[in-house]
Design an enzyme around this catalytic site. Structure first.
Site, PDB file in Angstrom:
ATOM      1  CD  GLU A 185       8.133   3.511  -4.902  1.00  0.00           C
ATOM      2  OE1 GLU A 185       7.971   2.528  -5.654  1.00  0.00           O
ATOM      3  OE2 GLU A 185       7.444   3.708  -3.881  1.00  0.00           O
ATOM      4  NE  ARG A 190      -6.359   0.767   3.221  1.00  0.00           N
ATOM      5  CZ  ARG A 190      -6.765   1.733   4.054  1.00  0.00           C
ATOM      6  NH1 ARG A 190      -8.040   1.926   4.281  1.00  0.00           N
ATOM      7  NH2 ARG A 190      -5.867   2.490   4.665  1.00  0.00           N
ATOM      8  CG  HIS A 219       6.674   0.855  -2.061  1.00  0.00           C
ATOM      9  ND1 HIS A 219       6.149   2.126  -2.097  1.00  0.00           N
ATOM     10  CD2 HIS A 219       5.929   0.164  -1.179  1.00  0.00           C
ATOM     11  CE1 HIS A 219       5.126   2.201  -1.270  1.00  0.00           C
ATOM     12  NE2 HIS A 219       4.966   1.026  -0.699  1.00  0.00           N
ATOM     13  CB  CYS A 266       2.068   0.456  -2.196  1.00  0.00           C
ATOM     14  SG  CYS A 266       1.759  -0.176  -0.549  1.00  0.00           S
ATOM     15  N   GLY A 302       1.392   5.583  -0.228  1.00  0.00           N
ATOM     16  CA  GLY A 302       0.984   6.616   0.720  1.00  0.00           C
ATOM     17  C   GLY A 302      -0.173   6.088   1.540  1.00  0.00           C
ATOM     18  CD  GLU A 303      -3.583   5.673   5.179  1.00  0.00           C
ATOM     19  OE1 GLU A 303      -2.584   5.020   5.511  1.00  0.00           O
ATOM     20  OE2 GLU A 303      -4.723   5.171   5.088  1.00  0.00           O
ATOM     21  CB  SER A 304      -5.592   4.200   0.047  1.00  0.00           C
ATOM     22  OG  SER A 304      -6.007   3.443   1.155  1.00  0.00           O
ATOM     23  CB  ILE A 359       5.806  -0.241   2.971  1.00  0.00           C
ATOM     24  CG1 ILE A 359       7.291  -0.310   2.582  1.00  0.00           C
ATOM     25  CG2 ILE A 359       5.610   0.611   4.232  1.00  0.00           C
ATOM     26  CD1 ILE A 359       7.875   1.010   2.125  1.00  0.00           C
ATOM     27  NE  ARG A 360       0.128   0.026   7.999  1.00  0.00           N
ATOM     28  CZ  ARG A 360      -0.745   1.024   8.158  1.00  0.00           C
ATOM     29  NH1 ARG A 360      -0.350   2.278   8.060  1.00  0.00           N
ATOM     30  NH2 ARG A 360      -1.995   0.777   8.423  1.00  0.00           N
TER      31      ARG A 360
END
Ligand code: GLN
Length: 192
Positions: A171, A107, A169, A80, A48-50, A134-135
């Protein structure tokens, strides 16, 4: 308590982890409160977005609850953003993190342009997996943790007793070996 895997469901791709867990017949639960956390034997912190999740964990006091479960040796796995959230140190950032894993993370380490890619990665104890980045962050200092996977010379997975962090990831691939390994292997560190 029997095995029940909580997935932090504040923001990010928690639904994909729940789907992976249900596909292997694991009992799983979305976690947004301390009461829900109390019903879990394991915890996954998803991608997600940390910065967003860090702010929310602080605001609701859930960060402290997770820290106390980690001290009580609850198995916790961050993927991630989840690994960033578990890190003790985040390069070039003052953002909140839980400080569970003795690592420094960088990051968006593969460059902002390289949004997403897949690559085969060998994970110690599990075997080769298709890693979806992913990023993604990388671990720039492993501290007292054990590096269990590298990609392109950079550490992308670490373990520290009951704690696990992966840059990628699992999942999103349909390959559930890492979820199974987390439940069995990292879960057994709890009793050791
Ligand atoms: N780049 C995101 C962050 O720094 C993490 C990306 C992810 O979880 N897929 O928070």
């Amino acid at each position: 308590m029997g095995t029940r895997v909580g997935v932090l469901a504040i923001q990010g791709d928690f639904a994909c982890h729940l789907k992976a867990l249900y596909s292997i017949g694991a009992s799983a639960l979305e976690v947004r409160t301390a009461e829900e956390l109390d019903q879990c034997s394991h915890l996954i912190i998803p991608g997600g977005e940390s910065t967003t999740v860090g702010k929310l964990l602080q605001r609701f006091g859930l960060g402290e609850e997770i820290q106390s479960r980690a001290r009580a040796r609850m198995p916790i796995w961050g993927t991630c953003m989840g690994m960033i959230m578990m890190a003790a140190r985040v390069e070039d950032s003052e953002q909140y993190s839980l400080g569970l894993l003795d690592i420094t993370v960088k990051r968006n380490a593969f460059g902002r342009q390289v949004h997403s890619f897949e690559a085969p990665v060998q994970v110690e104890g599990v075997g080769e997996v298709t890693a979806v980045f992913i990023r993604a962050p990388v671990v720039t200092d492993v501290g007292s943790t054990q590096a269990i996977a590298t990609f392109d010379g950079q550490v992308v997975a670490v373990r520290q007793d009951n704690l696990l962090g992966t840059s990628f990831h699992p999942e999103l691939t349909g390959d559930t070996r890492l979820h199974e390994w987390f439940i069995k292997e990292i879960g057994s560190a709890q009793r050791g």
